[in-house]
Design an enzyme around this catalytic site. Structure first.
Site: not given
Length: 464
Positions: A74, A149, A173
């Site tokens: 990420k 996310s 997330s």
């Protein structure tokens, strides 16, 4: 191959890091236009690192646990010398001068960097929408969201573009993308893994954790990352358990709770069916299943939102004042909501965490862990969750996040498991929640479940 299998194959010289890295890069090149899972792709540096790993092995170097294994993470983990966008326009050209502790520990174990993965702007959203980089797309059906996310992490692991990925979990997330994309993930206990060098969203709720095809793969990453870090004084100084010692453990002797309400209310029919099937599998494998009554979960969810809103607004205050036009509308609206949280309300929400955790632990005293759906529905469509483009988008977003926030507020660990599919072929996952720092038991439980099932081996059909 799984991460565990490919690491062992490279160490045994059955396959080279270059061959593995080339295979990943070829698949990324083909599927990135379809999935939008990456923010940056770095083929030249990845292949150079792979060649260096192969050369070291040829010279007799002792391989690390991830020697030559290509990974992507990420795009919120600082990596010195690399652009780290945090999924935003504000940080589009930000070059990190330091490397996050979690990422550095994986690099020290020998991993190769493929690039960086898509994420929701500043990690502040549960869907995978991003106005700056476009939406990430679910490999099982590209009209549907990945969850956020950690959107790119879920999509890239599911599509076999990377063997594993770091996500983060502040309000769900890791668990939501794992559920929507059909992969495994671990939301860690607050303080188990250092957050140094990871973009903050909410200092009270942020956690770092792995996503991969299997719980065993997640355990391998967790074993490398967990533990005290002088750069993050909030990390626990307790000894780190041997998570890998638990991967062959049995479900026999474990008692797993099923909440009597909230987590079983208003479920999509497919999710309800998969929950029942999962409970039946756990019983067959030797677990004892009991019903439990938890304290008011809506109150926990509300408290979590208050803390998150206030802390995110505090972190972003200067940028919101000086550069409001550089935020997407959804992220800006959420941040502006945070400015409306009174200081007394925020402090009350923080102060209540201790009593709330005590009440929760009393309610689960008779079980080793408890199980619940990660969200009430399979992945909704991108159109259904487009704030500003769909009338019901905000209601849908509230619905898909209601089962994850209480766990963050209490700081508990959870493992996310792929457990089945909807009638339309979308993955459905469950979260198994433990007591603080009980990740080893969750690894045991998750690995045992995955020996009984093959949902983690299923692959989405993608263009040839």
């Amino acid at each position: 191959m799984t991460l565990s299998a490919v690491a062992e194959a490279i160490a045994a010289k059955e396959v080279s890091s270059r061959e593995v890295t080339q295979a990943c890069l070829a698949r990324i090149e083909r599927l990135q236009p379809v999935l939008n899972a990456f923010i940056s792709i770095e083929p030249e540096t990845a292949l150079a690192a792979a060649d260096a790993a192969d050369a070291a092995l040829a010279k007799g170097a002792e391989p690390g646990p991830l020697h030559g294994v290509p990974l992507a993470h990420k795009d919120m983990y600082y990596d010195a010398g690399h652009v780290v966008t945090c999924g935003s326009a504000i940080r589009r050209d930000f070059v990190a001068s330091t490397t996050s502790t979690a990422l550095q520990r994986l690099k020290d174990a020998g991993s190769v960097r493929l690039g960086s993965l898509h994420m929701v702007e500043f990690a502040y959203g549960p869907t995978g929408h991003n106005v700056h980089f476009g939406p990430a797309r679910n490999p099982w059906n590209t009209d549907h969201v990945t969850g956020g996310s950690s959107s790119g992490s879920g999509a890239a692991v599911a599509a076999r573009l990377t063997y594993a990925a770091l996500g983060s979990d502040t309000g769900g997330s890791i668990r939501m993308p794992a559920h929507f994309c059909g992969v495994s993930g671990i939301k860690t206990t607050t303080g188990l893994v250092s957050r140094a060098g990871a973009m903050p969203l909410s200092q009270s709720l942020d956690t770092v954790g792995p996503m991969a095809r299997t719980v065993e793969d997640c355990a391998r990453l967790l074993a490398l990352m967990a533990g005290a870090d002088p750069l993050d004084p909030t990390t626990s100084t307790a000894p780190v358990p041997d998570y890998l010692a638990e991967i062959d453990g049995s479900l026999r002797g474990l008692t797993i709770g099923v909440p009597a309400s909230f987590y079983v209310d208003d479920l999509d029919a497919d999710v309800a069916r998969v929950l029942e099937d999962t409970i039946a599998t756990l019983k067959r494998a030797g677990a004892c299943i009991v019903e439990i009554t938890l304290p008011d979960q809506m109150r926990l969810s509300s408290a979590s939102q208050l803390v998150l809103n206030a802390e995110a607004a505090a972190f972003h205050a200067q940028w919101v004042r000086e550069r409001p036009q550089d935020y997407g509308a959804q992220a800006r609206a959420r941040l502006e909501n945070g400015f409306a949280v009174p200081a007394v309300t925020y402090l009350e929400a923080l102060r209540w965490r201790g009593p709330a955790l005590a009440a929760h632990l009393e309610a689960v005293a008779g079980v080793d862990a408890w199980i619940a759906p990660a969200t009430p529905t399979p992945a909704p469509t991108i159109a259904e969750t487009d704030v500003g483009g769909s009338v019901g988008a905000e209601a849908m977003i509230q619905r898909i996040t209601r089962f994850t926030r209480p766990v963050n507020y209490l700081g508990l660990p959870a493992v996310s498991l792929p457990c089945g599919f909807s009638a339309s072929g979308l993955p459905i996952g469950m979260q198994v929640v433990g007591k603080p720092f009980a990740e080893a038991l969750l690894v045991r439980l998750g690995c045992a479940f995955q020996r009984e099932t093959d949902f983690h081996d299923e692959m989405p059909e993608l263009p040839a």
